[in-house]
Design a protein around this motif. Structure first.
Motif, PDB file in Angstrom:
ATOM      1  N   SER A 243      -6.895  12.867  12.250  1.00  0.00           N
ATOM      2  CA  SER A 243      -7.779  11.723  12.495  1.00  0.00           C
ATOM      3  C   SER A 243      -7.195  10.794  13.548  1.00  0.00           C
ATOM      4  CB  SER A 243      -8.018  10.959  11.186  1.00  0.00           C
ATOM      5  OG  SER A 243      -8.631  11.780  10.225  1.00  0.00           O
ATOM      6  N   TRP A 244      -5.887  10.545  13.456  1.00  0.00           N
ATOM      7  CA  TRP A 244      -5.264   9.682  14.461  1.00  0.00           C
ATOM      8  C   TRP A 244      -5.303  10.342  15.840  1.00  0.00           C
ATOM      9  CZ3 TRP A 244      -4.221   4.979  15.657  1.00  0.00           C
ATOM     10  CH2 TRP A 244      -3.404   4.714  16.758  1.00  0.00           C
ATOM     11  N   ASN A 245      -5.050  11.653  15.899  1.00  0.00           N
ATOM     12  CA  ASN A 245      -5.110  12.359  17.173  1.00  0.00           C
ATOM     13  C   ASN A 245      -6.511  12.267  17.778  1.00  0.00           C
ATOM     14  OD1 ASN A 245      -2.437  13.096  16.904  1.00  0.00           O
ATOM     15  ND2 ASN A 245      -2.883  15.156  16.168  1.00  0.00           N
ATOM     16  N   PHE A 246      -7.515  12.406  16.920  1.00  0.00           N
ATOM     17  CA  PHE A 246      -8.911  12.331  17.385  1.00  0.00           C
ATOM     18  C   PHE A 246      -9.224  10.924  17.879  1.00  0.00           C
ATOM     19  CE2 PHE A 246     -13.449  11.623  16.670  1.00  0.00           C
ATOM     20  CZ  PHE A 246     -14.007  12.715  17.306  1.00  0.00           C
ATOM     21  N   TYR A 247      -8.808   9.921  17.125  1.00  0.00           N
ATOM     22  CA  TYR A 247      -9.063   8.527  17.513  1.00  0.00           C
ATOM     23  C   TYR A 247      -8.349   8.187  18.819  1.00  0.00           C
ATOM     24  CZ  TYR A 247      -9.015   3.443  17.444  1.00  0.00           C
ATOM     25  OH  TYR A 247      -9.146   2.112  17.790  1.00  0.00           O
ATOM     26  N   SER A 248      -7.132   8.697  18.992  1.00  0.00           N
ATOM     27  CA  SER A 248      -6.371   8.435  20.211  1.00  0.00           C
ATOM     28  C   SER A 248      -7.069   8.991  21.444  1.00  0.00           C
ATOM     29  CB  SER A 248      -4.962   9.045  20.105  1.00  0.00           C
ATOM     30  OG  SER A 248      -4.249   8.458  19.035  1.00  0.00           O
ATOM     31  N   SER A 249      -7.810  10.079  21.258  1.00  0.00           N
ATOM     32  CA  SER A 249      -8.478  10.711  22.395  1.00  0.00           C
ATOM     33  C   SER A 249      -9.861  10.138  22.663  1.00  0.00           C
ATOM     34  CB  SER A 249      -8.588  12.222  22.163  1.00  0.00           C
ATOM     35  OG  SER A 249      -9.417  12.502  21.051  1.00  0.00           O
ATOM     36  N   THR A 250     -10.468   9.494  21.641  1.00  0.00           N
ATOM     37  CA  THR A 250     -11.841   9.003  21.803  1.00  0.00           C
ATOM     38  C   THR A 250     -11.949   7.484  21.753  1.00  0.00           C
ATOM     39  OG1 THR A 250     -12.293   9.093  19.420  1.00  0.00           O
ATOM     40  CG2 THR A 250     -12.743  11.091  20.718  1.00  0.00           C
ATOM     41  N   ALA A 251     -11.017   6.823  21.048  1.00  0.00           N
ATOM     42  CA  ALA A 251     -11.055   5.364  20.845  1.00  0.00           C
ATOM     43  C   ALA A 251     -12.344   4.920  20.159  1.00  0.00           C
ATOM     44  CB  ALA A 251     -10.870   4.623  22.175  1.00  0.00           C
ATOM     45  N   ASP A 252     -12.960   5.804  19.396  1.00  0.00           N
ATOM     46  CA  ASP A 252     -14.192   5.479  18.678  1.00  0.00           C
ATOM     47  C   ASP A 252     -13.934   5.620  17.182  1.00  0.00           C
ATOM     48  OD1 ASP A 252     -16.791   5.616  17.404  1.00  0.00           O
ATOM     49  OD2 ASP A 252     -17.633   5.818  19.419  1.00  0.00           O
TER      50      ASP A 252
ATOM     51  N   THR B 203       0.830  -1.208   0.000  1.00  0.00           N
ATOM     52  CA  THR B 203       0.000   0.000   0.000  1.00  0.00           C
ATOM     53  C   THR B 203       0.862   1.254   0.000  1.00  0.00           C
ATOM     54  OG1 THR B 203      -0.125   0.350   2.400  1.00  0.00           O
ATOM     55  CG2 THR B 203      -1.693  -1.206   1.446  1.00  0.00           C
ATOM     56  N   ASP B 204       0.220   2.381  -0.328  1.00  0.00           N
ATOM     57  CA  ASP B 204       0.830   3.683  -0.085  1.00  0.00           C
ATOM     58  C   ASP B 204       0.952   3.875   1.427  1.00  0.00           C
ATOM     59  OD1 ASP B 204       0.836   4.111  -2.779  1.00  0.00           O
ATOM     60  OD2 ASP B 204      -0.885   5.470  -2.789  1.00  0.00           O
ATOM     61  N   SER B 205       1.819   4.791   1.835  1.00  0.00           N
ATOM     62  CA  SER B 205       1.995   5.039   3.266  1.00  0.00           C
ATOM     63  C   SER B 205       1.061   6.118   3.803  1.00  0.00           C
ATOM     64  CB  SER B 205       3.448   5.439   3.556  1.00  0.00           C
ATOM     65  OG  SER B 205       3.805   6.602   2.839  1.00  0.00           O
ATOM     66  N   ASP B 206       0.161   6.637   2.956  1.00  0.00           N
ATOM     67  CA  ASP B 206      -0.784   7.653   3.417  1.00  0.00           C
ATOM     68  C   ASP B 206      -2.202   7.081   3.520  1.00  0.00           C
ATOM     69  OD1 ASP B 206      -1.150   7.381   0.714  1.00  0.00           O
ATOM     70  OD2 ASP B 206      -1.105   9.520   0.253  1.00  0.00           O
ATOM     71  N   ILE B 207      -2.289   5.843   3.998  1.00  0.00           N
ATOM     72  CA  ILE B 207      -3.595   5.222   4.200  1.00  0.00           C
ATOM     73  C   ILE B 207      -3.810   4.941   5.689  1.00  0.00           C
ATOM     74  CG2 ILE B 207      -3.478   4.110   1.937  1.00  0.00           C
ATOM     75  CD1 ILE B 207      -3.279   1.421   3.600  1.00  0.00           C
ATOM     76  N   ALA B 208      -5.082   4.851   6.060  1.00  0.00           N
ATOM     77  CA  ALA B 208      -5.456   4.424   7.405  1.00  0.00           C
ATOM     78  C   ALA B 208      -6.258   3.140   7.283  1.00  0.00           C
ATOM     79  CB  ALA B 208      -6.279   5.497   8.106  1.00  0.00           C
ATOM     80  N   VAL B 209      -5.742   2.066   7.861  1.00  0.00           N
ATOM     81  CA  VAL B 209      -6.467   0.799   7.897  1.00  0.00           C
ATOM     82  C   VAL B 209      -7.445   0.876   9.067  1.00  0.00           C
ATOM     83  CG1 VAL B 209      -6.283  -1.685   8.248  1.00  0.00           C
ATOM     84  CG2 VAL B 209      -4.559  -0.488   6.896  1.00  0.00           C
ATOM     85  N   VAL B 210      -8.739   0.797   8.789  1.00  0.00           N
ATOM     86  CA  VAL B 210      -9.743   0.928   9.843  1.00  0.00           C
ATOM     87  C   VAL B 210     -10.478  -0.382  10.118  1.00  0.00           C
ATOM     88  CG1 VAL B 210     -10.044   3.394   9.431  1.00  0.00           C
ATOM     89  CG2 VAL B 210     -11.498   1.770   8.211  1.00  0.00           C
ATOM     90  N   ASP B 211     -10.163  -1.427   9.368  1.00  0.00           N
ATOM     91  CA  ASP B 211     -10.741  -2.747   9.633  1.00  0.00           C
ATOM     92  C   ASP B 211      -9.721  -3.809   9.252  1.00  0.00           C
ATOM     93  OD1 ASP B 211     -12.591  -4.607  10.452  1.00  0.00           O
ATOM     94  OD2 ASP B 211     -13.740  -4.573   8.588  1.00  0.00           O
ATOM     95  N   ASP B 212      -9.899  -5.005   9.788  1.00  0.00           N
ATOM     96  CA  ASP B 212      -8.941  -6.086   9.590  1.00  0.00           C
ATOM     97  C   ASP B 212      -9.005  -6.588   8.147  1.00  0.00           C
ATOM     98  OD1 ASP B 212      -7.317  -8.353   9.765  1.00  0.00           O
ATOM     99  OD2 ASP B 212      -7.905  -8.707  11.847  1.00  0.00           O
ATOM    100  N   LEU B 213      -7.905  -6.418   7.422  1.00  0.00           N
ATOM    101  CA  LEU B 213      -7.863  -6.802   6.008  1.00  0.00           C
ATOM    102  C   LEU B 213      -7.425  -8.246   5.789  1.00  0.00           C
ATOM    103  CD1 LEU B 213      -6.238  -3.566   4.547  1.00  0.00           C
ATOM    104  CD2 LEU B 213      -8.640  -4.249   4.423  1.00  0.00           C
TER     105      LEU B 213
END
Length: 379
Positions: A352-361, A201-211
């Motif tokens: 997005s990562w900062n937001f996820y780190s603070s909410t875990a949602d 993959t490119d390095s500018d992706i976010a994996v949000v589910d188990d592939l």
């Protein structure tokens, strides 16, 4: 009588003004106090902070619904499925640090200030974060120029130098070459029992589910590509999955060699960008029985291309892109698995990562992405 009538006329004329003038004044007050960057403008200027707008897809049953950055419905993730039954999978990306003159410009995301090189490293770090958070016990390999000063001290992450031309003008061409050399090396070292699947993959992706489940749910493909309903570039090169059997790796190498041949002979004028995607599309279209109408339906399908069994996965789920591409104007599918922060969306990836780190949602984080998806940010 004339004076009386004149007075009444003035009174009748003034009555609407009693309502209009205060209204105009209140609108003027609203305009003065409205934040200047509350919505994307049309000038193309980039913003230095997140800007939330309307979330596309409202009212569609299979799309994410949001109120600001709060998810109103539930996304469909496979993380609750049993992972221990899945064979091991490794992510592979190409990344290089360029020797540049001192860059005095800096940008701030959250509480952190970045130079240009530091931004690139932060994006790579977040790329790894998402993989290791959403796919436990998954390794990451970074293919890079041996001359590149790249050091990543992370558990489960290794740097794999491969000789080549990693200049910006040839990076996409080199990426295909590096993939081939990496697969050839692993084919030589593979034992009969050692089956390890690879996702390039490119390095500018976010994996949000188990592939890892694609190798389980679609057991007969050699390699997988992502597609969209785009006549010129229907196949995206930012996601390529390879089955880790000897047969899968062998056929994937043959397929990529053909792509490299077409790239080198037909699309060198687009070597900096898009050449690999044009070459991929050409190789697929060269199969006489291939029906390009399949690109119009965002559903997985299989096709034999030059002796390799290729699984085509819709970008809308496996390579969803905020700023453009199929699915953007219809919102975000509830079962999205990969978010690709192409172009000017790099800040959005870090935010997005900062937001996820603070909410875990993860669903709320996806709302943040969806609501910010049409805004150009500062890098």
């Amino acid at each position: 009588m004339r004076v009386l009538c004149s007075g009444w006329r003035r009174f009748l004329i003034c009555i609407p003004l009693l309502f209009i003038v205060p209204h105009l004044f209140s609108v003027n007050q609203i305009q003065q106090h409205r934040p200047k960057l509350d919505m994307p403008n049309k000038s193309g200027n980039k913003f230095d902070h997140l800007v939330l707008g309307p979330a596309a897809g409202q009212g569609l049953s299979n799309r994410l619904h949001c109120e600001g950055s709060k998810a109103l419905n539930k996304t469909h993730f496979s993380n609750n499925r049993r992972v221990n039954a899945i064979e091991s999978t490794t992510f592979v990306t190409v990344f290089s640090v360029y020797n540049t003159s001192p860059d005095v410009s800096r940008v701030t995301v959250g509480n952190t200030s970045y130079s240009k090189v530091e931004r690139s490293m932060a994006i790579l770090d977040v790329f790894i974060n998402f993989i290791q958070e959403r796919m436990l016990q998954t390794d990451v390999i970074i293919l890079t120029d041996p001359a590149s000063d790249l050091y990543v001290n992370r558990r489960g992450v290794s740097v794999y130098p491969i000789q080549g031309d990693y200049s910006r003008e040839k990076l996409m061409l080199q990426r295909i070459r590096s993939y081939i050399k990496f697969l050839e090396k692993n084919l030589q070292e593979q034992t009969q029992k050692d089956v390890r699947h690879y996702i390039f993959t490119d390095s500018d992706i976010a994996v949000v589910d188990d592939l890892r489940w694609i190798f389980h749910d679609y057991p007969n493909f050699h390699l997988a590509l992502t597609f969209r309903n785009n006549k010129q570039q229907p196949v995206n090169s930012g996601f390529i999955a390879v089955r880790g059997t000897r047969d899968g790796i062998t056929r994937a190498i043959a397929f990529l060699r053909k792509v490299l041949e077409v790239y080198s002979s037909k699309y060198m004028s687009a070597s900096r960008m898009l050449g690999d995607q044009l070459a991929l599309a050409w190789v697929v279209a060269s199969e006489p029985s291939f029906d390009a109408k399949r690109y119009a339906r965002p559903e997985p399908f299989m096709k034999d291309i030059g002796g390799s069994s290729v699984l085509f996965l819709p970008c809308a789920i496996y390579n969803w892109t905020p700023p453009e591409g199929a699915g953007q104007f219809h919102g975000m599918p509830l079962d999205v698995k990969v978010v690709h922060f192409k172009g000017s969306r790099k800040r959005l990836m870090l935010e997005s990562w900062n937001f996820y780190s603070s909410t875990a949602d993860i669903s709320d984080m996806l709302c943040l992405i969806l609501s910010s998806g049409r805004t150009k940010y500062d890098f």
